[in-house]
Design a protein around this motif. Structure first.
Motif, mmCIF file in Angstrom:
data_model
loop_
_atom_site.group_PDB
_atom_site.id
_atom_site.type_symbol
_atom_site.label_atom_id
_atom_site.label_comp_id
_atom_site.label_asym_id
_atom_site.label_seq_id
_atom_site.Cartn_x
_atom_site.Cartn_y
_atom_site.Cartn_z
ATOM 1 N N UNK A 1 0.831 -1.194 0.000
ATOM 2 C CA UNK A 1 0.000 0.000 0.000
ATOM 3 C C UNK A 1 0.874 1.255 0.000
ATOM 4 N N UNK A 2 0.581 2.156 -0.891
ATOM 5 C CA UNK A 2 1.234 3.472 -0.894
ATOM 6 C C UNK A 2 0.209 4.517 -0.472
ATOM 7 N N UNK A 3 0.642 5.499 0.280
ATOM 8 C CA UNK A 3 -0.268 6.566 0.688
ATOM 9 C C UNK A 3 -0.318 7.603 -0.424
ATOM 10 N N UNK A 4 -1.522 8.013 -0.785
ATOM 11 C CA UNK A 4 -1.629 9.099 -1.741
ATOM 12 C C UNK A 4 -2.761 9.995 -1.302
ATOM 13 N N UNK A 5 -2.409 11.115 -0.749
ATOM 14 C CA UNK A 5 -3.425 12.055 -0.282
ATOM 15 C C UNK A 5 -2.960 13.473 -0.549
#
Lengths: 341, 109
Positions: free
Chosen positions: B100-104
């Motif tokens: 999982x990569x964070x993208x916000x």
């Protein structure tokens, strides 16, 4: 720690595993408190199934460190009677899941004897329980009982996350007049880290929570073995430009409401991570406390990343049950992308 | 390294002794938990005893044909300090893996 302080340090920093740190703390407790007694299954001759009480019976004799029958109710009953007679028992229940036969003694006697006797019979008992999962063990060897014990008035509950804390928190717990459930994260028994043995109260905090890693975008709240996992998650999140704070709760009863509020007030988002089942887990209490103290500043509902509402699984399925890095990252993503309305 | 000895258990109901028939391991051997390490004979039966722990054999307390007493040392192991307890395994520290990569988009208010 500045260089000058380093030079005058009297007690060295030692690289110890948590089992060694606890062993050392137990030895010091027995040395300095002649009313302290250690007993439980295999803690004497064998030195504990995890070597935590290794050598203590040889050092202090079988009157102070002794083996009990396989009867947890009896172990706790013995502890309660000894405490009434003025001793400071440090019993061990060999595994979390073996505590259930002792729960009656813990709830109906240990937790309320002080209250029932109007303070005439305090219960300075420190119950050590190797706890939580992560070692591929069979049933009854991987359970998280913190919400069970935290719900009982009269008990204190604490879980260290590293050797340094284990050493100091155990000594602190053993000095308390109240019964303390000391939950040792067995998955972390073998990891070595620097331990400062100095009992200087100014440098070593014993009460409340500690910030294991500062950050500003969200707070990961954890205890026991989940602290090191959350630190890994924070490291990975930093690669994505997200700075996560990791709050090591440590004391699970009483919970450090002020420390929790201070952290989440700054980060405005919280994810609580625990191994125990979801429903009525301690994460619910943490979420409620955060909602109450930080309602105006919270940017998203508190996320809970937990075990599932099933019995703790066998070793093969353990990694699917315990919150893993990806599940925690998903939780972080959810609170970060949440928008009101 | 820690030394851990195990005594001869009571193999029946109130048996006091057993005779060593055959050692299935020798000094210096690495023994795994639950691995049979000795065959002993009591007045009721002969049985193989499984090792309660993983470790290196330091001492065998008796020769084939010797009578060993219940609760007296039977075998002594050397056990590494970072070895597992009697139950479970030592968790392996692996480099943290993620999918999982964070993208916000962070709002800075």
């Amino acid at each position: 720690m500045s260089e000058t302080l380093e030079l005058v340090r009297e007690t060295p920093l030692l690289q110890l595993s948590m089992q060694q740190a606890i062993n050392r703390a137990l030895g010091e407790i027995l040395e300095h408190d002649d009313r302290a007694l250690i007993f439980g299954e295999d803690v004497g001759v064998l030195g504990g199934v995890f070597r935590v009480t290794d050598g203590l019976q040889q050092r202090f004799g079988a009157n102070r460190v002794f083996d009990t029958p396989l009867a947890e109710s009896g172990i706790l009953g013995t502890a309660i009677g000894l405490a009434m007679a003025g001793f400071h028992p440090i019993p061990e229940v060999q595994f979390d899941g073996f505590a259930y036969p002792a729960v009656n003694q813990i709830i109906t006697q240990l937790a309320r004897m002080n209250y029932r006797s109007r303070g005439r019979l305090p219960m300075p008992v420190t119950l050590r329980v190797p706890s939580f999962g992560g070692i591929r063990a069979p049933e009854h060897h991987g359970e998280s009982l913190e919400s069970l014990f935290a719900h009982v008035p009269g008990l204190k509950v604490v879980s260290p996350s590293n050797p340094q804390q284990a050493y100091h928190l155990l000594k602190h717990a053993a000095s308390m007049p109240d019964p303390v459930i000391f939950m040792e994260p067995k998955a972390r028994y073998w990891n070595k880290a620097a331990v400062d043995l100095a009992d200087d109260q100014d440098s070593i905090s014993l009460e409340g929570s500690v910030i294991a890693r500062p950050g500003k975008h969200a707070t990961l709240v954890a205890w026991g073995a989940m602290v090191s996992r959350c630190l890994q998650v924070a490291e990975l999140a930093a690669e994505d430009g997200i700075e996560l704070e990791v709050l090591d709760l440590r004391w699970l009863k009483p919970i450090d409401e002020a420390g929790l509020a201070a952290s989440v007030s700054r980060t405005r988002r919280a994810i609580v991570v625990h191994e125990g089942p979801h429903t009525a887990g301690l994460g619910a209490e943490v979420a409620a406390l955060v909602s109450q103290s930080c309602f105006d500043t919270l940017r998203a509902p508190v996320e809970r990343v937990t075990g599932f509402d099933v019995p703790y699984p066998s070793g093969d399925l353990e990694d699917e049950y315990i919150p893993n890095i990806d599940r925690i990252l998903f939780g972080v993503q959810r609170v970060l992308e949440y928008r009101r309305g | 390294m820690a030394e851990i000895s195990f005594p001869l258990p009571d193999l029946g109901e109130g048996l006091l002794e057993a005779t060593v028939l055959e050692w299935l391991v020798k000094v210096g051997d690495q023994v795994e938990r639950n691995q049979p390490f000795v065959e002993v004979e009591t007045t009721k039966s002969s049985v193989e005893l499984p090792s309660p722990i993983a470790g290196i054999v330091l001492t065998l307390h008796g020769e084939p044909g010797d009578v060993v007493l219940v609760d007296r040392p039977l075998i002594t192991f050397a056990v590494a300090d970072d070895s597992a307890g009697i139950v479970g395994t030592v968790p392996q520290e692996a480099a943290p893996k993620r999918r999982v990569r964070l993208s916000v988009v962070l709002d800075e208010d």
